[in-house]
Design a protein around this motif. Structure first.
Motif, PDB file in Angstrom:
ATOM      1  N   ILE A  67     -15.396   4.187   3.916  1.00 11.03           N
ATOM      2  CA  ILE A  67     -14.184   4.613   3.215  1.00 11.03           C
ATOM      3  C   ILE A  67     -13.185   3.452   3.218  1.00 11.03           C
ATOM      4  O   ILE A  67     -12.589   3.124   2.200  1.00 11.03           O
ATOM      5  N   ALA A  68     -12.991   2.845   4.400  1.00 14.17           N
ATOM      6  CA  ALA A  68     -12.102   1.683   4.510  1.00 14.17           C
ATOM      7  C   ALA A  68     -12.928   0.408   4.379  1.00 14.17           C
ATOM      8  O   ALA A  68     -14.004   0.288   4.975  1.00 14.17           O
ATOM      9  N   ILE A  69     -12.434  -0.520   3.599  1.00 11.51           N
ATOM     10  CA  ILE A  69     -13.116  -1.788   3.347  1.00 11.51           C
ATOM     11  C   ILE A  69     -12.133  -2.924   3.620  1.00 11.51           C
ATOM     12  O   ILE A  69     -10.962  -2.853   3.222  1.00 11.51           O
ATOM     13  N   VAL A  70     -12.615  -3.964   4.283  1.00 12.47           N
ATOM     14  CA  VAL A  70     -11.791  -5.161   4.494  1.00 12.47           C
ATOM     15  C   VAL A  70     -11.965  -6.062   3.280  1.00 12.47           C
ATOM     16  O   VAL A  70     -13.081  -6.482   2.961  1.00 12.47           O
ATOM     17  N   SER A  71     -10.875  -6.342   2.596  1.00  8.69           N
ATOM     18  CA  SER A  71     -10.949  -7.167   1.390  1.00  8.69           C
ATOM     19  C   SER A  71     -11.123  -8.638   1.759  1.00  8.69           C
ATOM     20  O   SER A  71     -11.044  -9.020   2.933  1.00  8.69           O
ATOM     21  N   ASP A  72     -11.363  -9.451   0.745  1.00 14.18           N
ATOM     22  CA  ASP A  72     -11.502 -10.890   0.953  1.00 14.18           C
ATOM     23  C   ASP A  72     -10.157 -11.594   1.038  1.00 14.18           C
ATOM     24  O   ASP A  72     -10.109 -12.822   1.198  1.00 14.18           O
ATOM     25  N   TYR A  73      -9.067 -10.852   0.929  1.00 14.55           N
ATOM     26  CA  TYR A  73      -7.742 -11.455   0.882  1.00 14.55           C
ATOM     27  C   TYR A  73      -6.927 -11.060   2.116  1.00 14.55           C
ATOM     28  O   TYR A  73      -7.168 -10.018   2.746  1.00 14.55           O
ATOM     29  N   THR A  74      -5.973 -11.906   2.441  1.00 16.92           N
ATOM     30  CA  THR A  74      -5.066 -11.654   3.554  1.00 16.92           C
ATOM     31  C   THR A  74      -3.630 -11.816   3.082  1.00 16.92           C
ATOM     32  O   THR A  74      -3.358 -12.438   2.058  1.00 16.92           O
ATOM     33  N   TYR A  75      -2.713 -11.252   3.860  1.00 17.69           N
ATOM     34  CA  TYR A  75      -1.280 -11.414   3.584  1.00 17.69           C
ATOM     35  C   TYR A  75      -0.609 -11.764   4.903  1.00 17.69           C
ATOM     36  O   TYR A  75      -0.620 -10.971   5.855  1.00 17.69           O
ATOM     37  N   GLY A  76      -0.068 -12.988   4.964  1.00 16.30           N
ATOM     38  CA  GLY A  76       0.521 -13.443   6.220  1.00 16.30           C
ATOM     39  C   GLY A  76      -0.503 -13.588   7.321  1.00 16.30           C
ATOM     40  O   GLY A  76      -0.184 -13.382   8.499  1.00 16.30           O
ATOM     41  N   SER A  86     -14.349   6.247  -4.594  1.00 16.21           N
ATOM     42  CA  SER A  86     -15.570   7.018  -4.866  1.00 16.21           C
ATOM     43  C   SER A  86     -16.200   7.503  -3.570  1.00 16.21           C
ATOM     44  O   SER A  86     -16.682   8.645  -3.478  1.00 16.21           O
ATOM     45  N   GLU A  87     -16.196   6.661  -2.534  1.00 14.59           N
ATOM     46  CA  GLU A  87     -16.746   7.076  -1.237  1.00 14.59           C
ATOM     47  C   GLU A  87     -15.870   8.154  -0.615  1.00 14.59           C
ATOM     48  O   GLU A  87     -16.388   9.109   0.002  1.00 14.59           O
ATOM     49  N   LEU A  88     -14.562   8.019  -0.751  1.00 11.84           N
ATOM     50  CA  LEU A  88     -13.647   9.027  -0.223  1.00 11.84           C
ATOM     51  C   LEU A  88     -13.875  10.378  -0.893  1.00 11.84           C
ATOM     52  O   LEU A  88     -13.968  11.418  -0.220  1.00 11.84           O
ATOM     53  N   LYS A  89     -13.981  10.378  -2.214  1.00 11.08           N
ATOM     54  CA  LYS A  89     -14.221  11.631  -2.937  1.00 11.08           C
ATOM     55  C   LYS A  89     -15.559  12.254  -2.529  1.00 11.08           C
ATOM     56  O   LYS A  89     -15.678  13.475  -2.394  1.00 11.08           O
ATOM     57  N   SER A  90     -16.570  11.389  -2.336  1.00  9.88           N
ATOM     58  CA  SER A  90     -17.888  11.894  -1.954  1.00  9.88           C
ATOM     59  C   SER A  90     -17.844  12.609  -0.613  1.00  9.88           C
ATOM     60  O   SER A  90     -18.461  13.654  -0.425  1.00  9.88           O
ATOM     61  N   ARG A  91     -17.101  12.038   0.323  1.00  8.37           N
ATOM     62  CA  ARG A  91     -17.047  12.643   1.658  1.00  8.37           C
ATOM     63  C   ARG A  91     -16.128  13.860   1.702  1.00  8.37           C
ATOM     64  O   ARG A  91     -16.264  14.709   2.590  1.00  8.37           O
ATOM     65  N   LEU A  92     -15.179  13.935   0.775  1.00 10.12           N
ATOM     66  CA  LEU A  92     -14.285  15.092   0.743  1.00 10.12           C
ATOM     67  C   LEU A  92     -14.858  16.241  -0.064  1.00 10.12           C
ATOM     68  O   LEU A  92     -14.295  17.336  -0.062  1.00 10.12           O
ATOM     69  N   ASN A 109      -7.498  22.262  -2.762  1.00 15.67           N
ATOM     70  CA  ASN A 109      -8.489  21.468  -3.472  1.00 15.67           C
ATOM     71  C   ASN A 109      -8.446  20.024  -2.985  1.00 15.67           C
ATOM     72  O   ASN A 109      -7.680  19.668  -2.075  1.00 15.67           O
ATOM     73  N   GLU A 110      -9.272  19.200  -3.612  1.00 12.95           N
ATOM     74  CA  GLU A 110      -9.406  17.806  -3.219  1.00 12.95           C
ATOM     75  C   GLU A 110      -8.100  17.041  -3.418  1.00 12.95           C
ATOM     76  O   GLU A 110      -7.681  16.261  -2.538  1.00 12.95           O
ATOM     77  N   GLU A 111      -7.436  17.252  -4.530  1.00  9.90           N
ATOM     78  CA  GLU A 111      -6.187  16.532  -4.807  1.00  9.90           C
ATOM     79  C   GLU A 111      -5.115  16.869  -3.772  1.00  9.90           C
ATOM     80  O   GLU A 111      -4.401  15.987  -3.286  1.00  9.90           O
ATOM     81  N   LYS A 112      -5.039  18.145  -3.414  1.00  9.76           N
ATOM     82  CA  LYS A 112      -4.048  18.577  -2.427  1.00  9.76           C
ATOM     83  C   LYS A 112      -4.337  17.951  -1.065  1.00  9.76           C
ATOM     84  O   LYS A 112      -3.415  17.515  -0.353  1.00  9.76           O
ATOM     85  N   GLU A 113      -5.605  17.870  -0.722  1.00  7.94           N
ATOM     86  CA  GLU A 113      -5.975  17.289   0.564  1.00  7.94           C
ATOM     87  C   GLU A 113      -5.620  15.808   0.632  1.00  7.94           C
ATOM     88  O   GLU A 113      -5.102  15.322   1.636  1.00  7.94           O
ATOM     89  N   ILE A 114      -5.887  15.072  -0.443  1.00 10.38           N
ATOM     90  CA  ILE A 114      -5.557  13.644  -0.468  1.00 10.38           C
ATOM     91  C   ILE A 114      -4.050  13.436  -0.420  1.00 10.38           C
ATOM     92  O   ILE A 114      -3.548  12.545   0.271  1.00 10.38           O
TER      93      ILE A 114
END
Length: 418
Positions: A67-76, A86-92, A109-114
């Protein structure tokens, strides 16, 4: 001036109360106990600070990898965390529980949960049908171990997996051998003459007779068996397989312990129950996790101060107690040595005892202004009151000078420097 000092002290106390409230909301003690072992076990821990408008509290959520992904970019210098929608929706995706009146027990529903359980960035990405949601770098953090500059960490347990699997193989083999040894195998050997001169007869009648007699006798507590003449021998058959050598097991155990950062202080590891172990490497791993958690908390405090409009100069420097920290007696002695012998700073000496020097300074200033030293004067005792300052006019205490004992007079003169 005094007004400025009082104002600073008032602001400091208000900031401390706000931090204490915040720590309770995010369950800081529980968070520390959860994060450190979980990072050591899994190698990664993704956490995100969010404001729950329904409860009006701050919460820290944990997101699993995927669900959480580490991007290739950093800030500070800090990694930016993404949420795979898509992974979040699949698991919910699930059936939402409802009561008899067809009302949702938790969320509709799903929207309310998010919307209720995830940061606003995730909800906006859901509404806009985005593939990824980019989380606030100050709120979303990842704590890693053994990542070696890569995006994700690796648990020390993974490196010990090969040796652990070998131990499991040995254990399974010993289990099978033990089951085989527990079986009673009796071998009854018939004479070859039972099959006739040319060995053309089966001898099955004599074999059945011998087997029946043996089984009948075996049913009794005390077995008395007289074999028919056609029986040549009767014996137990025991498996000759031995259990795995203990040295092999200890070798793989040692590999596992060393991989996990637990070393042995002596070379003789034949007896694990009395082995002297060293936890230095394990403690270094745990401390590296603690340091990352400290950075997370400081960033979260900065978010808190910004939202509450409090001056950032009051943001505390967080230090989770070192797992290698000395016991209290040793720390007291070291603090005393630094302060009195080496003339070290009060901040260093108090820091060894876990006391914040800035807080102590503010408290002492406040006490001096309110006259604590005049209120809490020392009570009169034999140690705080001298004879000169007392109202006691009796000077006949002690040994009289007219004592005729010369030895005692000399002792008194030397002791009193007369």
């Amino acid at each position: 001036n005094d007004f400025s000092t009082k104002k600073k002290i008032k602001q400091l106390n208000a900031a401390k109360q706000m931090i204490e409230k915040f720590n309770k909301q995010i369950r800081l003690k529980h968070l520390i106990k959860e994060v450190i072992p979980l990072v050591h076990a899994e190698g990664n821990y993704v956490a995100c600070l969010r404001w729950d408008s329904n409860q009006e509290v701050y919460l820290v959520d944990h997101y699993p990898l995927g669900i959480a992904i580490v991007s290739d970019y950093t800030y500070g210098g800090k990694p930016i965390i993404l949420i795979d929608m898509s992974e979040l929706k699949s698991r919910l995706r699930k059936t939402y529980l409802k009561d008899k009146k067809n009302k949702a027990l938790f969320v509709e529903n799903e929207e309310k949960e998010i919307k209720e359980n995830f940061p606003d960035e995730v909800y906006q990405a859901y509404k806009n049908n985005e593939s990824y949601a980019k989380l606030n770098v100050k709120c979303a953090k990842i704590i890693r171990v053994n990542n070696l500059g890569r995006k994700y960490g690796v648990s020390p347990i993974l490196r010990a997996l090969k040796s652990a699997l070998m131990l499991q193989t040995y254990e399974n083999g010993d289990y099978i051998n033990t089951k085989a040894k527990s079986k009673k195998i009796i071998f009854q050997k018939m004479r070859k003459e039972t099959m006739g001169k040319d060995y053309q007869l089966s001898g099955i009648k004599h074999t059945i007779k011998a087997h029946t007699d043996l089984m009948s006798a075996w049913k009794n507590k005390t077995v008395v068996y007289t074999a028919i003449p056609q029986v040549e021998d009767l014996s137990y058959v025991e498996p000759s397989v031995e259990d795995t050598n203990a040295d092999k097991i200890n070798t793989y155990r040692s590999k596992i312990m060393t991989t996990l950062g637990i070393g042995f202080a002596d070379s003789n590891i034949s007896n694990f129950s009395v082995a002297n172990i060293s936890l230095d490497q394990l403690m270094k791993t745990i401390n590296s996790i603690s340091e990352q958690l400290e950075e997370c908390l400081e960033d979260w405090y900065e978010v808190l101060f910004e939202n509450e409009g409090v001056d950032k100069e009051f943001i505390p420097e967080i230090q989770i107690l070192d797992s290698e920290i000395m016991d209290m007696e040793l720390r007291k002695e070291l603090a005393k040595l630094l302060y009195t012998t080496f003339n070290g700073s009060a901040e260093t000496s108090l820091g060894l005892l876990g006391i914040n020097a800035v807080d102590e300074k503010a408290k002492r200033q406040s006490e001096n202004e309110e006259g604590y030293d005049k209120i809490f004067t020392a009570r009169q005792t034999a140690f705080t009151t001298s004879n000169d300052n007392s109202n006691n006019t009796d000077d006949n205490n002690g040994r009289p000078q007219s004592n005729a004992d010369k030895d005692k007079q000399n002792y008194d003169n030397q002791r009193n420097n007369i």
